[in-house]
Design an enzyme around this catalytic site. Structure first.
Site, mmCIF file in Angstrom:
data_model
loop_
_atom_site.group_PDB
_atom_site.id
_atom_site.type_symbol
_atom_site.label_atom_id
_atom_site.label_comp_id
_atom_site.label_asym_id
_atom_site.label_seq_id
_atom_site.Cartn_x
_atom_site.Cartn_y
_atom_site.Cartn_z
ATOM 1 N N HIS A 1 -8.397 1.077 -4.149
ATOM 2 C CA HIS A 1 -9.367 0.750 -2.855
ATOM 3 C C HIS A 1 -9.970 2.160 -2.655
ATOM 4 O O HIS A 1 -9.306 3.067 -2.115
ATOM 5 C CB HIS A 1 -8.431 0.511 -1.597
ATOM 6 C CG HIS A 1 -9.349 0.062 -0.359
ATOM 7 N ND1 HIS A 1 -8.622 0.089 0.969
ATOM 8 C CD2 HIS A 1 -10.750 0.183 -0.082
ATOM 9 C CE1 HIS A 1 -9.519 -0.351 1.864
ATOM 10 N NE2 HIS A 1 -10.623 0.050 1.214
ATOM 11 N N MET B 1 -8.983 8.140 -0.202
ATOM 12 C CA MET B 1 -9.780 8.639 0.841
ATOM 13 C C MET B 1 -10.318 9.993 0.646
ATOM 14 O O MET B 1 -9.607 10.922 0.188
ATOM 15 C CB MET B 1 -9.010 8.569 2.027
ATOM 16 C CG MET B 1 -8.252 7.225 2.445
ATOM 17 S SD MET B 1 -7.660 7.122 3.893
ATOM 18 C CE MET B 1 -6.503 5.477 4.066
ATOM 19 N N ASP C 1 -4.779 3.519 -2.014
ATOM 20 C CA ASP C 1 -5.655 3.905 -1.029
ATOM 21 C C ASP C 1 -6.260 5.374 -1.134
ATOM 22 O O ASP C 1 -5.564 6.418 -1.010
ATOM 23 C CB ASP C 1 -5.119 3.979 0.529
ATOM 24 C CG ASP C 1 -5.121 2.639 0.770
ATOM 25 O OD1 ASP C 1 -5.979 1.734 0.907
ATOM 26 O OD2 ASP C 1 -3.822 2.095 1.328
ATOM 27 N N HIS D 1 -1.330 -1.165 -4.275
ATOM 28 C CA HIS D 1 -2.485 -1.096 -3.536
ATOM 29 C C HIS D 1 -2.556 0.603 -3.258
ATOM 30 O O HIS D 1 -1.823 1.157 -2.773
ATOM 31 C CB HIS D 1 -2.710 -1.891 -2.054
ATOM 32 C CG HIS D 1 -3.736 -1.506 -1.364
ATOM 33 N ND1 HIS D 1 -5.011 -2.363 -1.681
ATOM 34 C CD2 HIS D 1 -4.219 -0.716 -0.466
ATOM 35 C CE1 HIS D 1 -5.955 -1.914 -0.889
ATOM 36 N NE2 HIS D 1 -5.729 -0.924 -0.152
ATOM 37 N N SER E 1 0.772 -1.367 -0.064
ATOM 38 C CA SER E 1 0.145 0.199 0.019
ATOM 39 C C SER E 1 0.886 1.219 -0.083
ATOM 40 O O SER E 1 1.533 1.366 0.985
ATOM 41 C CB SER E 1 -0.831 -0.008 1.333
ATOM 42 O OG SER E 1 -1.445 1.480 1.461
ATOM 43 N N ASP F 1 -6.622 -6.445 4.317
ATOM 44 C CA ASP F 1 -5.980 -5.055 4.418
ATOM 45 C C ASP F 1 -6.059 -4.731 5.873
ATOM 46 O O ASP F 1 -7.273 -4.321 6.414
ATOM 47 C CB ASP F 1 -6.946 -4.359 3.317
ATOM 48 C CG ASP F 1 -6.366 -2.694 3.248
ATOM 49 O OD1 ASP F 1 -5.130 -2.599 3.757
ATOM 50 O OD2 ASP F 1 -6.726 -1.819 2.605
ATOM 51 N N MET G 1 -12.173 4.620 -0.638
ATOM 52 C CA MET G 1 -12.873 4.652 0.621
ATOM 53 C C MET G 1 -13.410 5.898 0.685
ATOM 54 O O MET G 1 -12.893 6.978 1.497
ATOM 55 C CB MET G 1 -11.516 4.774 1.785
ATOM 56 C CG MET G 1 -11.131 3.432 1.997
ATOM 57 S SD MET G 1 -9.700 3.293 3.065
ATOM 58 C CE MET G 1 -8.621 3.409 1.478
ATOM 59 N N MET H 1 -11.501 -5.833 5.545
ATOM 60 C CA MET H 1 -10.510 -4.858 6.737
ATOM 61 C C MET H 1 -10.286 -5.469 7.634
ATOM 62 O O MET H 1 -11.138 -5.839 8.496
ATOM 63 C CB MET H 1 -11.457 -3.400 6.643
ATOM 64 C CG MET H 1 -11.503 -2.708 5.490
ATOM 65 S SD MET H 1 -10.191 -2.255 4.466
ATOM 66 C CE MET H 1 -9.145 -1.249 5.818
#
Ligand code: DX5
Ligand code: ZN
Length: 217
Positions: free
Chosen positions: A65, A36, A34, A32, A7, A173, A67, A135
């Site tokens: 991913h 957000m 992330d 990965h 990540s 994760d 979020m 998660m």
């Protein structure tokens, strides 16, 4: 062999390209990413511009991913660079439709659930996904501790996969390191995300090898 997805949340963003090349050479299976938004989770990170910038510098597939709230609005933009896009069940009002939207862009759809969400919430969409992401921390930050109460959910999802004759990957994760990795794979995990356990180490190849080796014991 267990797949490792470093990540980049824990990478040095001032030299992101070099960081990605280093984990690519160290045998990363996915990168990965992330994403957000400061609403679904209490942090703001990476947008589509960064994902677009990373894409041409690596041959490793991007595992994006999301979020974020209202992921449908951003799927077309992330589809330009992602190989896999995962969306949170908790953020999707029409989950089935969102997963189909991802596939309609030629990207593999995945569904994610938080530690507090029961596995039953995603059972009806297992036929629609190429990946289930569980998660093992509450999303928002790297470097948190693995929540071991999630482990039975890994086994449950793996059992349903078998019963239903499906072939999606199970990815874990949060708080994955050489101690927690074998707990995940013993229960059916195929892909392990690792942020701090890879990027906080000076030798990323040794870090990835250590997690993979412990995962396969
Ligand atoms: C957490 C992110 C994770 C995070 C994992 O919200 O989804 O991907 O980067 O970091 P570690 O491996 O340090 O727990
Ligand atoms: Zn993540």
């Amino acid at each position: 062999m267990t797949k490792i997805a470093p990540s980049i949340l824990s990478a040095d963003f001032a030299k992101l390209g070099e960081e990605i090349k280093e984990v690519e050479q160290a045998g990363a299976d996915y990168i990965h990413v992330d994403v957000m938004d400061g609403h679904f989770v209490p942090n703001i990170t990476i947008g589509p511009l960064i994902a677009d910038a990373i894409k041409p510098i690596t041959n490793v597939p991007l595992d994006v991913h999301l979020m974020i709230e209202n992921p449908d609005a951003y799927i077309p933009q992330f589809a330009k660079s992602a190989s896999i896009i995962t969306v949170h069940q908790e953020a999707c009002v029409h989950l089935h439709r969102t997963l189909q939207l991802i596939r309609s862009h030629g990207v593999k759809p995945g569904v994610v659930i938080n530690p507090g969400t029961p596995a039953e919430m995603i059972k009806p969409v297992l036929t629609e996904v190429d990946l289930v992401l569980l998660m093992t921390v509450n999303p928002g930050f790297g470097g948190q501790s693995f929540i071991k109460e999630v482990v039975p959910k890994i086994a449950q999802i793996a059992a349903w996969r078998e019963e239903m004759g499906l072939h999606f990957e199970i990815e874990i994760d949060g708080g994955v390191n050489e101690v927690t990795a074998p707990i995940c794979t013993e229960n059916g995990a195929d892909v392990l995300v690792a942020g701090s356990a890879v990027f906080n180490q000076s030798n990323r190849k040794e870090a990835i090898d250590l997690i993979r080796k412990s995962a396969e014991k």
